[in-house]
Design a protein around this motif. Structure first.
Motif, mmCIF file in Angstrom:
data_model
loop_
_atom_site.group_PDB
_atom_site.id
_atom_site.type_symbol
_atom_site.label_atom_id
_atom_site.label_comp_id
_atom_site.label_asym_id
_atom_site.label_seq_id
_atom_site.Cartn_x
_atom_site.Cartn_y
_atom_site.Cartn_z
ATOM 1 N N GLU A 192 2.811 -5.693 6.218
ATOM 2 C CA GLU A 192 1.686 -4.581 6.686
ATOM 3 C C GLU A 192 1.699 -4.881 8.226
ATOM 4 O OE1 GLU A 192 -2.021 -4.627 4.916
ATOM 5 O OE2 GLU A 192 -1.263 -4.880 2.874
ATOM 6 N N ILE A 193 1.601 -5.896 8.609
ATOM 7 C CA ILE A 193 1.536 -5.755 10.174
ATOM 8 C C ILE A 193 2.776 -5.355 11.045
ATOM 9 C CG2 ILE A 193 1.141 -7.322 12.345
ATOM 10 C CD1 ILE A 193 -0.355 -9.419 10.421
ATOM 11 N N THR A 235 4.608 1.834 13.844
ATOM 12 C CA THR A 235 3.529 2.972 13.998
ATOM 13 C C THR A 235 3.456 3.010 15.521
ATOM 14 O OG1 THR A 235 3.351 3.188 11.771
ATOM 15 C CG2 THR A 235 1.881 4.362 13.204
ATOM 16 N N LEU A 236 2.668 1.778 15.851
ATOM 17 C CA LEU A 236 1.998 1.708 17.185
ATOM 18 C C LEU A 236 2.806 1.633 18.341
ATOM 19 C CD1 LEU A 236 -0.472 1.142 19.189
ATOM 20 C CD2 LEU A 236 0.116 -1.502 18.740
ATOM 21 N N GLN A 237 4.240 0.804 18.178
ATOM 22 C CA GLN A 237 5.239 1.029 19.380
ATOM 23 C C GLN A 237 5.690 2.461 19.380
ATOM 24 O OE1 GLN A 237 5.837 -1.341 21.132
ATOM 25 N NE2 GLN A 237 7.834 -0.797 21.943
ATOM 26 N N ALA A 291 4.610 -2.877 9.670
ATOM 27 C CA ALA A 291 4.523 -1.669 9.612
ATOM 28 C C ALA A 291 3.711 -1.019 10.512
ATOM 29 C CB ALA A 291 4.207 -1.012 8.050
ATOM 30 N N LEU A 292 2.580 -1.678 10.682
ATOM 31 C CA LEU A 292 1.554 -1.039 11.766
ATOM 32 C C LEU A 292 2.067 -1.086 13.164
ATOM 33 C CD1 LEU A 292 -1.792 -2.266 10.146
ATOM 34 C CD2 LEU A 292 -1.055 0.061 10.065
ATOM 35 N N SER A 293 2.684 -2.343 13.452
ATOM 36 C CA SER A 293 3.407 -2.176 14.695
ATOM 37 C C SER A 293 4.536 -1.488 15.041
ATOM 38 C CB SER A 293 3.977 -3.808 14.610
ATOM 39 O OG SER A 293 3.105 -4.873 14.616
ATOM 40 N N LYS A 306 0.790 -1.174 0.116
ATOM 41 C CA LYS A 306 0.188 -0.137 -0.079
ATOM 42 C C LYS A 306 0.820 1.225 -0.101
ATOM 43 C CE LYS A 306 -2.268 -0.570 3.872
ATOM 44 N NZ LYS A 306 -3.395 -0.857 5.020
ATOM 45 N N THR A 311 4.437 5.235 18.760
ATOM 46 C CA THR A 311 3.486 6.155 19.397
ATOM 47 C C THR A 311 3.380 5.920 20.919
ATOM 48 O OG1 THR A 311 2.076 6.271 17.309
ATOM 49 C CG2 THR A 311 1.095 7.023 19.166
ATOM 50 N N GLN A 339 6.771 -9.522 19.013
ATOM 51 C CA GLN A 339 6.059 -8.934 18.000
ATOM 52 C C GLN A 339 6.327 -9.979 16.755
ATOM 53 O OE1 GLN A 339 7.350 -4.983 17.204
ATOM 54 N NE2 GLN A 339 6.435 -4.144 19.016
#
Length: 247
Positions: free
Chosen positions: A224-225, A231-233, A227-229, A82, A235, A195
């Motif tokens: 994808e997961i 970002t979450l970590q 990349a989201l991980s 994406k 933040t 993770q």
């Protein structure tokens, strides 16, 4: 006859390549590329080769450039499709309106975590000795050995380290300059392991499906997961640190 020879211009007009020729061209730089991988990227709409009357794919130079862009972004930056799609759309828009007519694929679109020219260079050797890791990371051999002992970098089956070990060593050195000690880095390793276990548990069943694109879809899901991980970590850490400093 080599793929390069087969693809020379005829009467001043560029020729196209079959999918097999494309694989031969890309494999020296991307050893893991397969026909299934290219077909998967086509199914995802990221590359659109022409089709002959009999249905065979024919790839133009621009198609091959796009494939290099995608494969480099996945390999060197572990980007999900994406994000790669957004970068390609930025480039396509620039080419369409004339603002980026001379911009090669690999130039970073504004506002996006983009590819640099280095993304198209062959990656560093993936069979690195301790000394090679130290040299490429500009750190001491002792630090590399300490990172190995702490489980932050691990050699593969042949006893050699991968290119990512260089990044880890560089980062460890920079963190050390900020007072982060090796014992602190173990916490990062533990968090990363947890993770990775979660991501593997989610992507594993997808890879096991009886589908020719199963492994590619699993790898994409993992990206994808991941990349989201990240970002979450990031933040969560930012919020936690800010609250600690505001006390």
């Amino acid at each position: 006859m080599t793929p390069q020879a087969q693809r020379k211009q005829v009467d001043g007009r560029p020729t196209t390549s079959s999918i097999g020729q494309v694989i031969d061209l890309l494999r020296p730089e991307f050893p893991d590329v397969t026909i299934s991988k290219v077909r998967f990227l086509e199914n995802e709409g990221l590359v659109t080769p022409e089709r002959t009357a009999s249905g065979y794919r024919r790839f133009a130079e621009t198609d091959i450039d796009r494939l290099r862009f995608i494969l480099a972004a996945q390999r060197d930056r572990y980007l999900p499709l994406k994000v790669i799609r957004a970068e390609l759309e930025e480039l396509d828009a620039g080419v369409a309106d004339g603002t980026a007519a001379a911009m090669p694929l690999g130039r970073r679109p504004e506002g996006l975590p983009g590819a640099e020219p280095k993304d198209f260079r062959p990656s560093q050797a993936t069979r690195l000795s301790t000394e090679m890791v130290a040299t490429q990371a500009d750190v001491s051999v002792e630090l590399v050995k300490e990172l190995h002992s702490a489980g932050l970098i691990e050699p593969g089956r042949g006893g050699y380290f991968e290119a990512e070990s260089v990044i880890i060593a560089k980062t460890a050195k920079e963190l050390g300059e900020h007072g982060v000690e090796l014992r602190h880095l173990r916490a990062f390793r533990t968090a990363a392991t947890r993770q990775a276990d979660v991501i593997a548990s989610l992507a594993g069943p997808v890879a096991g499906r009886k589908d020719p694109d199963a492994r590619d879809r699993a790898a994409e899901l993992a990206r994808e997961i991941a990349a989201l991980s990240v970002t979450l970590q990031s933040t969560l850490v930012t919020v936690k640190v800010r609250r600690e400093l505001d006390r």
